[in-house]
Design an enzyme around this catalytic site. Structure first.
Site, PDB file in Angstrom:
ATOM      1  N   ILE A 173       0.838  -1.190   0.000  1.00 28.70           N
ATOM      2  CA  ILE A 173       0.000   0.000   0.000  1.00 28.70           C
ATOM      3  C   ILE A 173       0.878   1.247   0.000  1.00 28.70           C
ATOM      4  O   ILE A 173       1.993   1.231   0.525  1.00 28.70           O
ATOM      5  CB  ILE A 173      -0.965  -0.022   1.217  1.00 28.70           C
ATOM      6  CG1 ILE A 173      -1.947   1.153   1.177  1.00 28.70           C
ATOM      7  CG2 ILE A 173      -0.202  -0.059   2.537  1.00 28.70           C
ATOM      8  CD1 ILE A 173      -3.074   1.048   2.200  1.00 28.70           C
ATOM      9  N   CYS A 174       0.360   2.319  -0.608  1.00 22.70           N
ATOM     10  CA  CYS A 174       0.998   3.630  -0.568  1.00 22.70           C
ATOM     11  C   CYS A 174       2.426   3.563  -1.136  1.00 22.70           C
ATOM     12  O   CYS A 174       2.654   3.038  -2.212  1.00 22.70           O
ATOM     13  CB  CYS A 174       0.974   4.156   0.869  1.00 22.70           C
ATOM     14  SG  CYS A 174       1.473   5.871   1.076  1.00 22.70           S
ATOM     15  N   GLY A 175       3.402   4.064  -0.405  1.00 21.28           N
ATOM     16  CA  GLY A 175       4.764   4.129  -0.897  1.00 21.28           C
ATOM     17  C   GLY A 175       5.378   2.785  -1.222  1.00 21.28           C
ATOM     18  O   GLY A 175       6.308   2.705  -2.042  1.00 21.28           O
ATOM     19  N   ALA A 184      -2.856  -0.925  -3.130  1.00 25.87           N
ATOM     20  CA  ALA A 184      -3.821   0.128  -2.802  1.00 25.87           C
ATOM     21  C   ALA A 184      -3.071   1.430  -2.605  1.00 25.87           C
ATOM     22  O   ALA A 184      -1.862   1.445  -2.351  1.00 25.87           O
ATOM     23  CB  ALA A 184      -4.609  -0.223  -1.545  1.00 25.87           C
ATOM     24  N   THR A 231       4.067   0.575  -2.974  1.00 21.21           N
ATOM     25  CA  THR A 231       3.837   0.290  -4.392  1.00 21.21           C
ATOM     26  C   THR A 231       4.939   0.891  -5.246  1.00 21.21           C
ATOM     27  O   THR A 231       5.291   0.331  -6.291  1.00 21.21           O
ATOM     28  CB  THR A 231       2.467   0.835  -4.855  1.00 21.21           C
ATOM     29  OG1 THR A 231       2.440   2.265  -4.721  1.00 21.21           O
ATOM     30  CG2 THR A 231       1.335   0.233  -4.043  1.00 21.21           C
TER      31      THR A 231
END
Length: 205
Positions: free
Chosen positions: A108-110, A160, A112
């Site tokens: 999720i977030c960074g 996400a 990715t």
């Protein structure tokens, strides 16, 4: 215990992004079968880390001792460090090892961005904060597989953006197949949409 969830922890990790997933996996509530998952926190080393919210966490396991064998899932939260250099690249390389072994990975977030730099999003459907964020990552060649959705499950990979911790958890639960479909739908409606009508479905579960 049903299995082990390996949850990455590192300085500046976004502690709120994975809480829905880990709390409900650990509790065992509403699940198809009785029992719960064990949450094992994995650090770069065994030294304590401090989350973005100031929580001090001592890892249960150092990254160099982590293997896909016996794991049900590797969870990678976002962190400022993902955007500050390559310090967390070993976690992205470990994600490759897990995916190649057929063990799910959720980012999720960074995180990715870390997977993008590792080339793990080039052939898998995925999402993130926004597409330009991933296009700014060196080596990313997966724009055609970017999906503008709250969370995406493609095979063994869940992704996400930073505003979707509940949808992130939903897709983790879907991949692990721990809830009946109507229970998963109710769980998301209650925790993601504050839909009170979902409460009775969960209580019945």
């Amino acid at each position: 215990m049903k299995g082990i969830i390996h949850h990455a922890v590192y300085d500046t990790y976004a502690d709120w992004e994975t809480g829905h997933a880990t709390a409900h996996l650990r509790s065992g509530r509403f699940q198809r079968e009785p029992g719960a998952f064990e949450i094992v926190n994995v650090g770069m080393t065994a030294e304590p880390v401090v989350s973005m919210g100031g929580l001090r966490v001592t890892p249960d396991l150092a990254l160099d001792r982590l293997t896909p064998e016996g794991s049900s899932l590797l969870v990678l939260p976002g962190a400022d460090l993902w955007d500050a250099g390559d310090e967390l690249a070993p976690f992205a390389r470990k994600a490759r090892e897990f995916l190649e072994a057929g063990v799910p990975v959720a980012a999720i977030c960074g995180a990715t961005a870390g997977l993008a730099r590792e080339g793990l999003l080039d052939v898998r459907d995925h999402t993130s904060a926004v597409l330009p964020y991933l296009e700014a990552q060196q080596g990313y060649a997966g724009a055609e597989h970017y999906r503008d959705r709250d969370a995406v499950l493609d095979g063994d990979l869940v992704t996400a953006g930073p505003t979707e911790p509940v949808a992130f958890a939903r897709e983790i639960f879907r991949r692990l197949d721990i809830y009946r479909p109507e229970v998963l739908d109710a769980w998301y409606r209650l925790f993601g949409k504050s839909d009170a009508s979902a409460f009775e479905v969960l209580m019945a579960a």
